[in-house]
Design an enzyme around this catalytic site. Structure first.
Site, PDB file in Angstrom:
ATOM      1  N   ASP A   1      -7.981  20.077 -12.797  1.00  0.00           N
ATOM      2  CA  ASP A   1      -8.292  18.770 -13.377  1.00  0.00           C
ATOM      3  C   ASP A   1      -7.960  18.851 -14.861  1.00  0.00           C
ATOM      4  O   ASP A   1      -8.651  19.522 -15.634  1.00  0.00           O
ATOM      5  CB  ASP A   1      -9.777  18.438 -13.149  1.00  0.00           C
TER       6      ASP A   1
ATOM      7  N   ARG B   1       0.847  -1.193   0.000  1.00  0.00           N
ATOM      8  CA  ARG B   1       0.000   0.000   0.000  1.00  0.00           C
ATOM      9  C   ARG B   1       0.881   1.242   0.000  1.00  0.00           C
ATOM     10  O   ARG B   1       0.545   2.272  -0.560  1.00  0.00           O
ATOM     11  CB  ARG B   1      -0.952   0.001   1.210  1.00  0.00           C
TER      12      ARG B   1
ATOM     13  N   TYR C   1     -16.714  17.908 -13.785  1.00  0.00           N
ATOM     14  CA  TYR C   1     -17.189  16.535 -13.935  1.00  0.00           C
ATOM     15  C   TYR C   1     -18.287  16.268 -12.903  1.00  0.00           C
ATOM     16  O   TYR C   1     -18.143  16.634 -11.735  1.00  0.00           O
ATOM     17  CB  TYR C   1     -15.985  15.606 -13.717  1.00  0.00           C
TER      18      TYR C   1
ATOM     19  N   LYS D   1      -8.850   8.027 -18.586  1.00  0.00           N
ATOM     20  CA  LYS D   1      -9.180   8.659 -19.856  1.00  0.00           C
ATOM     21  C   LYS D   1      -7.946   8.722 -20.766  1.00  0.00           C
ATOM     22  O   LYS D   1      -7.432   7.687 -21.126  1.00  0.00           O
ATOM     23  CB  LYS D   1      -9.784  10.038 -19.583  1.00  0.00           C
TER      24      LYS D   1
HETATM   25  C1  LIG Z   1     -13.737  10.634 -15.419  1.00  0.00           C
HETATM   26  C2  LIG Z   1     -13.385  11.917 -14.818  1.00  0.00           C
HETATM   27  C3  LIG Z   1     -13.141  12.032 -13.444  1.00  0.00           C
HETATM   28  C4  LIG Z   1     -13.306  10.850 -12.503  1.00  0.00           C
HETATM   29  O1  LIG Z   1     -12.334   9.886 -12.706  1.00  0.00           O
HETATM   30  P1  LIG Z   1     -12.548   8.304 -12.430  1.00  0.00           P
HETATM   31  O2  LIG Z   1     -11.273   7.718 -12.885  1.00  0.00           O
HETATM   32  O3  LIG Z   1     -13.740   7.877 -13.222  1.00  0.00           O
HETATM   33  O4  LIG Z   1     -12.769   8.165 -10.966  1.00  0.00           O
HETATM   34  C5  LIG Z   1     -12.742  13.263 -12.953  1.00  0.00           C
HETATM   35  N1  LIG Z   1     -12.622  14.330 -13.759  1.00  0.00           N
HETATM   36  C6  LIG Z   1     -12.857  14.263 -15.089  1.00  0.00           C
HETATM   37  C7  LIG Z   1     -12.696  15.486 -15.921  1.00  0.00           C
HETATM   38  C8  LIG Z   1     -13.247  13.061 -15.653  1.00  0.00           C
HETATM   39  O5  LIG Z   1     -13.497  13.011 -16.971  1.00  0.00           O
END
Ligand SMILES: *Cc1c(COP(=O)(O)O)cnc(C)c1O
Length: 385
Positions: free
Chosen positions: A177, A53, A105, A202
């Protein structure tokens, strides 16, 4: 091959943070699928590795790689994008105030308002593309500002350098983000942000086969706090997932170039069909922040939204495409199509969705890296259907 900040982006994507395995010479970092490490002597773990961890060499290779791509010094990986965002806010305490971009998001909004607010943190959403609105939302107890640009799904752009100045003057911390842009297109740390967060699910991984998240910062104090939370709360990615993202990153620059080019073509095609005012893409000269996007970004990504005008038209379109699969998520090599109001943004209250422009007619495309002529032909037949 360490940090290699002297190398260009594509070279870093392939090499940064990795070196051949010391025991075999394997060119790829091994998947250290282990929970613990044998200690040769009491209190003296080999190379500092005690429990997975806390330390895992595969995860560490991933963390070094993404840190180098974002022009940062520390990468801290998590089990998902949401776990990463949660960890960043959990550095704060009850009574602290957080300002966040209103068009974030949907899951980020849900985490802030339905989970963390209950624990005593206060949240205010704001249109951060307006610097005056951002400045006005900051209170004496504001400790954190969370921005997303371009936003999901309206592709609204926030001026990162101006935001960093405002947030720093207020003594707060700015996290961006960067999931939609990826470090190939935009590097917020170079524009003054304290930290960058990704859903590596993504574009970073890019192959729709992993859930993951990561934060990058050059601030040693923030990094130490995040390391502590990574260990204390334990939302870590498994070694195989870390390895898959690392493998995906080796083609980030190649994929992203294609996503940018295909995104532009799809946006132009939709602008012809629906009118430019109904298409949301920072690469269109008609986008309200096109000039800012050109200054701040190197490409405009593969995410395109269009307001078809009604739920009926939107619902017909998303079910008539063949190459664009109807699914949540984005950033993979295969093209996807989604309906934000019913899918990704269902957790956002309707009046907030209306204010942001997330109408029932809005359709969002994640344009993949297929041959663009095939994608345009698919849209053509879907619009005729
Ligand atoms: C998908 C997404 C998230 C969340 O991420 P996960 O890996 O699904 O937990 C946060 N911010 C953006 C812009 C996203 O597209």
């Amino acid at each position: 091959m360490g940090n290699d900040s002297k190398h260009r982006f594509g070279t870093r994507a392939i090499h940064a943070g990795q070196h051949p395995d010391a025991s075999t010479g394997a060119i790829m970092p091994p998947i250290y699928q282990t929970s613990t490490y044998v200690q040769p002597k009491l209190g003296e773990p080999l190379h500092g590795y005690e429990y997975a961890r806390v330390q895992n060499p595969t995860r560490e290779a991933l963390e070094r790689n993404v840190a180098a791509l974002e022009s940062g010094t520390h990468g801290i990986a998590f089990a998902s994008g949401m776990a990463a965002i949660e960890a960043f806010v959990k550095r704060r305490s009850a009574g602290d105030h957080v300002v966040y971009e209103e068009n974030v998001y949907g899951g980020t909004h849900r985490l802030f308002v339905m989970v963390l607010q209950r624990l005593g943190l206060a949240f205010t959403s704001v249109d951060s593309s307006d610097p005056d609105a951002l400045r006005a939302a900051i209170r004496p107890n504001t400790r954190l500002v969370h921005i997303e640009t371009p936003t999901n799904p309206m592709m609204k752009v926030t001026d990162l350098a101006a935001s960093a100045e405002i947030v720093r003057a207020a003594g707060a911390t700015l996290i961006v983000d960067n999931t939609f842009a990826s470090p190939f297109n935009q590097r917020p740390l170079e524009l003054g942000a304290h930290a960058v967060v990704h859903s590596s699910t993504k574009y970073l991984n890019g192959h729709s086969d992993v859930i993951g998240g990561i934060i990058v910062t050059s601030d040693d104090t923030i990094a130490a706090e995040l390391r502590f939370l990574q260990k204390a709360a334990g939302a870590v990615p498994g070694p195989f997932d870390a390895w898959l993202v690392l493998r995906g990153l080796k083609t980030l620059h190649v994929r992203k170039e294609r996503h940018n080019a295909n995104g532009q073509r799809v946006a132009e095609f939709l602008a012809e069909r629906f009118g430019p005012e109904r298409v949301f893409y920072p690469g269109l000269p008609t986008h309200p922040q096109h000039q800012l996007a050109r200054r701040q970004m190197r490409g405009f990504t593969g995410m395109v939204s269009v307001d078809t005008g009604s739920l009926q038209r939107a619902s017909r379109l998303v079910q008539a495409t063949r190459l664009f699969s109807l699914a949540e998520s984005l950033g993979g090599v295969e093209s996807l199509v989604g309906h934000p109001a019913i899918m990704t943004h269902a957790a956002v209250p309707k009046e907030m969705r209306d204010r942001m422009g997330v109408t029932e007619g809005l359709v969002r495309f994640s344009v993949g890296s297929e041959d663009v002529e095939d994608l345009l032909a698919d849209l053509e037949q879907a619009l005729e259907a």
